[in-house]
Design an enzyme around this catalytic site. Structure first.
Site: not given
Ligand code: EPU
Length: 428
Positions: A22-23, A117, A122, A305, A397
């Site tokens: 994903k990232n 999230c 952030r 994570d 997600r």
């Protein structure tokens, strides 16, 4: 609204194939904008964050076609806009990568600040500092960041904190800037290296990705490429913990074991058997889990994570474990839900003290973010009885087909719709 219903207590056994990261994918899709020709991207995970990235590309004017379930053809030549509105960014944190790619492509970017999230504050100060070093000016209005420059030039950027997002954004902006950019104190995550490999495959000149100094010499033209995204380190790690928590025996295929090292070492310390092969790992729960201490850190440290998942495993380990969150201010929200399942955890700021219990017990719980949702799945699979997990859109997600993959390993999990409350219906 949908939820997962899990009957816990089944040993999971068999093989699972890990999807694309994903990232890495959420950085590579915006990076395609920089190309002067069409690109084909393989091993794209089928998750809702990617749906968001595709919608943004389409709105900007790119042509996007699905060649098959995991392959995208993207032609960025007809992009006519540099604006990404809030309706497209609110559900996807990584939409701010369009700042770097649009700035690098056309010298302008207007991108609404994203949602994503809720892990605590952030900020994007390091991104903006980096863009300024390349000659861009920024303003903020109505939640939208506006970047402009007459001439993007290479510059020297030192990040005050190690940040994945700002490292990606400056790499994107610098690819076609005039001259050399040097990023110091850069992030070293596998997806940073994957992005650099992707950009270099289009003719970019990036050296040092994977170390803390990245040098980018700007080029004028980027050609099309065919590129396959790396496997997802965190999905693999999540399945490793699932095997351990269910006393299972799972071969996790299509992974890069080197990326999993920090997770493997901790699992072995906890008493889990992990065998590494060329592109797979076999994880077996031994039935006896031991306490440990973990602090999350930037790569190659233990990934934040994976913190909710490994903490969930430690709720079932003998003794007292200490887990320290080294990246985010607020990544222990899921603990309240685990307590409802019988876990014994106390949290003081960024430190959790976990006293192991024999067995968790099923309960209705909520996912508070993506990885917290993964933690709820692990708890539900290991617990006695039925666990119902709400807010599964967070899980979708970032995890492709998770319930199908789990069912193939012998889990009793199903996705069901939540009907509207009958009583309320009568009142309305
Ligand atoms: N930070 C700043 N200023 C900035 C940017 C970051 O102070 O300008 C701070 C953050 O507040 C945080 C730390 O630096 O304390 C690290 O943040 P980073 O920028 O590395 O995080 P990110 O890029 O927003 C990515 C992943 C996250 C993962 C973190 C850390 C993506 C799309 N997201 O976020 O993944 O937790 O790196 O590894 O790559 C997830 O996948 O569940 C997820 C949240």
């Amino acid at each position: 609204m949908e939820k997962y219903v899990i009957e816990g207590g089944h040993r999971l056994q068999g093989e699972v194939v890990i999807s694309g990261a994903k990232n890495a994918a959420v950085a590579i899709l915006p990076a395609v904008i920089l190309s002067d020709e069409p690109c084909t991207i393989e091993n794209v995970p089928n998750i809702s964050d990617i749906d968001c990235a595709i919608k943004i590309l389409l709105r900007l004017g790119a042509e996007v076609r699905m060649i098959n379930r995991s392959t995208l053809y993207i032609d960025p030549r007809k992009i006519h806009s540099h604006t990404v509105e809030y309706d497209l960014t609110k559900n996807m944190r990584a939409s701010y990568y369009f700042l770097g790619s649009l700035l690098g492509k056309v010298g302008r970017a207007d991108v609404s600040l994203p949602g994503g999230c809720d892990l605590g504050s952030r900020p994007i100060d390091q991104h903006l500092k980096g863009f300024a070093s390349l000659g861009a000016t920024d303003t903020m209005e109505g939640g939208m960041v506006h970047l402009t420059t007459d001439h993007l030039t290479g510059g020297r950027v030192y990040f005050d904190v190690v940040t994945v997002g700002a490292t990606v954004n400056i790499m994107l902006a610098a690819c076609k800037a005039d001259g050399m950019t040097i990023i110091e104190n850069a992030a070293k995550e596998p997806h940073i290296v994957d992005l650099a490999n992707f950009l270099n495959s289009m003719g970019a000149d990036i050296m040092g990705a994977g170390t803390d100094v990245i040098k980018i010499r700007g080029v004028q033209y980027l050609h099309g490429t065919q590129y396959s995204i790396i496997p997802d380190q965190i999905e693999a790690g999540t399945f490793m913990v699932i095997a351990a928590a269910t006393e299972g025996d799972v071969l996790i295929r299509g992974v890069i074991p080197k990326h999993l090292e920090s997770i493997t070492v901790k699992l072995q310390k906890i008493g889990v058997s992990v065998e590494e092969y060329d592109d797979s790992v076999r994880v077996r729960g031994t039935g006896h889990l031991q306490k440990t201490s973990i602090k999350t850190m930037p790569h190659p440290g233990f990934p934040t994570d994976m913190q909710p998942q490994i903490s969930t495993l430690l709720t079932m380990a003998e003794g007292t474990s200490i887990v320290t969150e080294g990246i985010w201010d607020n990544r222990f929200k899921y603990v309240d839900e685990l307590r409802r399942m019988g876990a014994d955890i106390s949290v003081d700021g960024k430190v959790a003290v976990i006293q192991g219990v024999d067995r968790l017990k099923g309960a209705p719980v909520k996912a508070s973010d993506l990885r917290a949702g993964a933690a709820m799945i692990i708890a539900g699979l290991a617990a006695e009885g039925i666990t119902e997990i709400e807010n599964i859109h967070y899980i979708e997600r970032g995890y492709e087909d998770i319930e199908k993959k789990l069912r193939a390993l012998g889990a009793n999990i199903k996705k069901v719709g939540i009907p509207e409350d009958g009583l309320l219906k009568q009142v309305r």
